[in-house]
Design an enzyme around this catalytic site. Structure first.
Site, PDB file in Angstrom:
ATOM      1  N   ASP A 137       0.861  -1.195   0.000  1.00 27.79           N
ATOM      2  CA  ASP A 137       0.000   0.000   0.000  1.00 27.79           C
ATOM      3  C   ASP A 137       0.893   1.239   0.000  1.00 27.79           C
ATOM      4  O   ASP A 137       1.745   1.383   0.877  1.00 27.79           O
ATOM      5  CB  ASP A 137      -0.911  -0.009   1.232  1.00 27.79           C
ATOM      6  N   ARG A 212      -1.893  -8.096  -9.931  1.00 31.39           N
ATOM      7  CA  ARG A 212      -3.090  -7.316 -10.245  1.00 31.39           C
ATOM      8  C   ARG A 212      -2.820  -5.804 -10.106  1.00 31.39           C
ATOM      9  O   ARG A 212      -3.251  -5.007 -10.924  1.00 31.39           O
ATOM     10  CB  ARG A 212      -4.226  -7.732  -9.306  1.00 31.39           C
TER      11      ARG A 212
END
Ligand SMILES: C[S@@+](CC[C@H](N)C(=O)[O-])C[C@H]1O[C@@H](n2cnc3c(N)ncnc32)[C@H](O)[C@@H]1O
EC number: 2.1.1.33
Length: 232
Positions: A137, A212
């Protein structure tokens, strides 16, 4: 997002734990398959981590925040002689990965479904050959940088569990996080950056299947850096 007291039950996980409702099959995987594969942090870690796996493995590789799990499934399927430990607190991602483990009959993955710092503190010293932190993140706003997984304290944790010569592999599409990681590792005595020329950090890791989040970065026009640090 407002943070309330108690919203942060873990040291380094700030994301969502749940997304869309799970399909029945996914819920069944979480209930029945996850307990078979999940690390038991209540018990001491085996001195030799290869004992975690039902078949002999020669190396141990830890992936933190595997998300959709494409990368770990690919690596585990192509390399049965490596034991993988995957950590991911997001329930929907864990359910998806469990479906893949079952569909592909993969036997060399063990899992943990909460903050990776708990696993890092459980693992024995000098027990892991490689740590993969792929598109963590990014926390792009400066006021959130302290939430980034790469930090002095987490690099201390990496340094403790990595074998001498072990690798820490980091990928990101966010320039400020790439620089952040380079600076933190430069300032940490245990890590040396292996790059010798630009191609070394511009070229994906060997055999890279992509992830992804990387696909999303490409769609949005961002390129990536692939950083490899060696445990000195
Ligand atoms: C941006 S996503 C990247 C997912 C995947 N690696 C990819 O490249 O597609 C970051 C992932 O890290 C997970 N994560 C965040 N903090 C974590 C922590 N403290 N321990 C383990 N996983 C964490 C999140 O749940 C999320 O799935």
């Amino acid at each position: 997002m407002t943070e309330t007291r108690g919203a942060r039950a873990t040291e380094a996980f700030f994301g969502r734990r749940k997304g869309k409702p799970l399909r029945e099959r996914q819920a069944a995987h979480l209930e029945h398959l996850l307990p078979l594969l999940k690390l038991d942090l209540e018990a001491p870690a085996p001195a030799d981590l290869t004992a975690l796996f039902p078949e002999p493995v020669e190396r141990i590789r830890l992936e933190i925040g595997f998300g959709g799990g494409e990368h770990m499934i690919h690596r585990a399927a192509e390399d049965p002689a490596t034991g993988f430990i995957g950590v991911e607190p997001f329930v929907n991602s864990m359910a998806k990965l469990l479906g893949q483990i079952e569909a592909k009959a993969i036997r060399n993955i063990r899992l943990y479904d909460d903050d990776a710092t708990q696993v890092l503190d459980w693992l024995p010293a000098a027990s892991v050959d490689q740590i993969d932190l792929l598109y963590p993140d990014p926390w792009p706003k400066r006021k959130h940088w302290k939430r980034r997984f790469v930090s002095q304290i987490n690099l201390d944790r990496f340094a403790r569990i990595l074998k001498p010569g072990g690798l820490f592999c980091f990928a990101s599409d966010i320039d400020s996080y790439i620089n952040w990681t380079l600076i933190h590792c430069r300032d940490h005595a245990a890590f040396e950056w292996t790059a010798e020329r630009a191609a070394d950090w511009l070229t994906p890791f060997a055999g890279w299947p992509s992830t992804r989040y990387e696909a999303k970065a490409r769609r949005e026009g961002r390129s990536s850096a692939y950083l490899t640090f060696r445990r000195a």
